[in-house]
Design a protein around this motif. Structure first.
Motif, PDB file in Angstrom:
ATOM      1  N   ALA A   1       0.835  -1.195   0.000  1.00  0.00           N
ATOM      2  CA  ALA A   1       0.000   0.000   0.000  1.00  0.00           C
ATOM      3  C   ALA A   1       0.871   1.246   0.000  1.00  0.00           C
ATOM      4  O   ALA A   1       1.901   1.310   0.685  1.00  0.00           O
ATOM      5  N   LEU A   2       0.461   2.231  -0.786  1.00  0.00           N
ATOM      6  CA  LEU A   2       1.197   3.489  -0.870  1.00  0.00           C
ATOM      7  C   LEU A   2       0.753   4.409   0.254  1.00  0.00           C
ATOM      8  O   LEU A   2      -0.422   4.733   0.392  1.00  0.00           O
ATOM      9  N   ARG A   3       1.712   4.805   1.061  1.00  0.00           N
ATOM     10  CA  ARG A   3       1.427   5.683   2.193  1.00  0.00           C
ATOM     11  C   ARG A   3       2.361   6.877   2.130  1.00  0.00           C
ATOM     12  O   ARG A   3       3.480   6.783   1.659  1.00  0.00           O
ATOM     13  N   GLY A   4       1.870   8.028   2.636  1.00  0.00           N
ATOM     14  CA  GLY A   4       2.704   9.211   2.533  1.00  0.00           C
ATOM     15  C   GLY A   4       2.794  10.073   3.758  1.00  0.00           C
ATOM     16  O   GLY A   4       3.607  10.990   3.801  1.00  0.00           O
ATOM     17  N   TYR A   5       2.010   9.821   4.790  1.00  0.00           N
ATOM     18  CA  TYR A   5       2.001  10.691   5.949  1.00  0.00           C
ATOM     19  C   TYR A   5       2.108   9.873   7.225  1.00  0.00           C
ATOM     20  O   TYR A   5       1.634   8.744   7.297  1.00  0.00           O
TER      21      TYR A   5
ATOM     22  N   PHE B   1      -9.155  11.804   7.039  1.00  0.00           N
ATOM     23  CA  PHE B   1      -8.240  12.726   6.366  1.00  0.00           C
ATOM     24  C   PHE B   1      -6.898  12.043   6.084  1.00  0.00           C
ATOM     25  O   PHE B   1      -6.282  12.265   5.034  1.00  0.00           O
ATOM     26  N   SER B   2      -6.440  11.210   7.027  1.00  0.00           N
ATOM     27  CA  SER B   2      -5.182  10.495   6.818  1.00  0.00           C
ATOM     28  C   SER B   2      -5.293   9.551   5.620  1.00  0.00           C
ATOM     29  O   SER B   2      -4.379   9.476   4.784  1.00  0.00           O
TER      30      SER B   2
ATOM     31  N   GLU C   1      -3.882   7.838   0.425  1.00  0.00           N
ATOM     32  CA  GLU C   1      -4.355   7.004  -0.668  1.00  0.00           C
ATOM     33  C   GLU C   1      -4.630   7.754  -1.957  1.00  0.00           C
ATOM     34  O   GLU C   1      -4.517   7.168  -3.042  1.00  0.00           O
ATOM     35  N   ARG C   2      -4.957   9.015  -1.877  1.00  0.00           N
ATOM     36  CA  ARG C   2      -5.306   9.749  -3.085  1.00  0.00           C
ATOM     37  C   ARG C   2      -4.363  10.926  -3.339  1.00  0.00           C
ATOM     38  O   ARG C   2      -3.827  11.072  -4.435  1.00  0.00           O
ATOM     39  N   ILE C   3      -4.162  11.788  -2.357  1.00  0.00           N
ATOM     40  CA  ILE C   3      -3.354  12.990  -2.592  1.00  0.00           C
ATOM     41  C   ILE C   3      -1.873  12.634  -2.680  1.00  0.00           C
ATOM     42  O   ILE C   3      -1.161  13.104  -3.572  1.00  0.00           O
ATOM     43  N   LYS C   4      -1.375  11.825  -1.722  1.00  0.00           N
ATOM     44  CA  LYS C   4       0.003  11.300  -1.763  1.00  0.00           C
ATOM     45  C   LYS C   4       1.041  12.412  -1.917  1.00  0.00           C
ATOM     46  O   LYS C   4       1.912  12.355  -2.788  1.00  0.00           O
ATOM     47  N   LYS C   5       0.933  13.438  -1.096  1.00  0.00           N
ATOM     48  CA  LYS C   5       1.884  14.566  -1.074  1.00  0.00           C
ATOM     49  C   LYS C   5       1.923  15.337  -2.391  1.00  0.00           C
ATOM     50  O   LYS C   5       2.869  16.058  -2.674  1.00  0.00           O
ATOM     51  N   ARG C   6       0.890  15.213  -3.186  1.00  0.00           N
ATOM     52  CA  ARG C   6       0.846  15.901  -4.464  1.00  0.00           C
ATOM     53  C   ARG C   6       0.374  17.338  -4.269  1.00  0.00           C
ATOM     54  O   ARG C   6      -0.377  17.642  -3.347  1.00  0.00           O
TER      55      ARG C   6
END
Length: 378
Positions: free
Chosen positions: A188-192, A325-326, A331-336
């Motif tokens: 799974a892609l996680r960013g925060y 929000f997390s 899952e969608r924004i990914k630091k974009r």
């Protein structure tokens, strides 16, 4: 002196002087008082048998040398095989078979099987069927796993992927799914990171009536709400959501370019309009200025809503909406950073309405979506 006077033993010893000790015939004949001609005859009579014996000994010596050379060559090959396949020695049989097949031009198959302690018959059977039935099944499952992972935009871990496979009728275990995903580097892609635990003071506007009781018995009993920030090249986009604790469904949301009270009021208005609650609803929020405004409290009174507030700076008091929000950001924004606010609105709308509410498997709900959970309980 006639040769008939010499005994066979004398003749044998005279011949040995020539053949074994290497003395010249003339010298031996002179010392023994024998004519050189007679001694030559004695030597010639014995030499063919001795030559044959010596020839046999030479053949045996050559044969032994060839055997020693073959043994040395075999020893060197047995020494070189582990050098090239050291990591293979403790591997499974199929890994050894693959190594043997890759080095058949370099080493003999029988020797590699002996050194690697692999079955020779098993190797030839493997040549006709390199993959086991389990490996073939793993490949089939991998394709299904990739489909589930891609459908979630890369946010599903093995548990949610496993739930997808179960729903599709597959009977594999969750640990097998985890192993296949790990071996193929699917995660799974996680960013925060998770928010820190901070304890603060209670609100003087509204008490904490929720008190972290996040599990409720029916829909529209408790709503939780909060605001988050989305980065765009045009500036911040502020997102307010209202989540029903019963099914963790987003029942109201609003996005504005400014952080005014309208963003939270519009989200709450959408929740009231969509749900039309028949009973009094507890609405829990943090101590943001938007939730402490006169407009907020007046709206709650007019629509039979009861305010509740977390302690200051304590995100755990409102953990459910913080968790949403997390998930959104991981899952969608990914630091974009979106190019425009319109692009951000469209993407967030798709996540909330098309993915999160209707499709995304929620661990709190037993692995089904909020929409499916509500329909099942109605």
């Amino acid at each position: 002196m006639s040769s008939q006077r010499y005994t066979p033993e004398f003749k044998d010893e005279a011949v040995r002087q020539v053949l074994d000790r290497g003395y010249p015939v003339a010298d031996v004949a002179e010392r023994l008082g024998v004519s050189a001609h007679s001694l030559y005859k004695w030597v010639k009579a014995v030499k063919p048998d001795d030559t044959e014996q010596r020839a046999n000994e030479l053949v045996e010596a050559k044969s032994e040398i060839l055997k020693l050379r073959a043994r040395l060559r075999r020893t060197e090959e047995e020494r070189d095989i582990p050098k090239k396949g050291r990591e293979v020695l403790r591997s499974t049989a199929r890994v050894k078979y693959q190594f043997i097949n890759d080095h058949r031009a370099m080493f003999k198959t029988a020797m590699m099987c002996r050194v690697l302690r692999a079955s020779r018959s098993g190797f030839y059977a493997w040549l006709h069927k390199p993959l086991s039935d389990r490996a073939i099944e793993d490949r089939r499952l991998l394709a299904l796993i990739r489909d589930s992972y891609a459908a979630s935009d890369g946010v599903y871990g093995y548990l949610r992927v496993y739930a997808d496979l179960q729903e599709a009728g597959e009977t594999c275990g969750k640990h097998r799914v985890a192993r296949i995903m790990r071996e193929n580097r699917i995660k799974a892609l996680r960013g925060y990171k998770a928010p820190r635990h901070i304890v603060g003071r209670p609100s003087i506007i509204a008490p904490n009536r929720l008190n972290r009781e996040f599990t409720v018995a029916r829909p529209d009993q408790v709503w939780v709400t909060d605001i988050t920030y989305i980065r765009t090249w045009q500036g911040w986009l502020y997102l307010a959501v209202v989540v029903d604790l019963y099914a963790r469904k987003v029942v109201g949301w609003s996005m504005k370019p400014t952080l005014g009270r309208e963003v939270v009021l519009n989200a709450l208005l959408m929740a009231v309009w969509r749900r039309k609650p028949a009973r009094r609803v507890l609405v829990h929020s943090d101590q943001g200025t938007q939730f402490g405004s006169d407009d907020w409290r007046r709206f709650c009174r007019e629509h039979n809503l009861e305010p509740s507030m977390s302690r200051r700076g304590n995100c755990w008091d409102n953990a459910v909406v913080e968790s949403f929000f997390s998930s959104l950001k991981k899952e969608r924004i990914k630091k974009r950073v979106y190019k425009t606010r319109d692009l951000a609105r469209a993407d967030i709308f798709d996540y909330i309405e098309a993915f999160y509410n209707r499709t995304r498997r929620h661990s709190h709900l037993g692995g089904i979506s909020p929409e499916a959970f509500e329909q099942a309980s109605s």
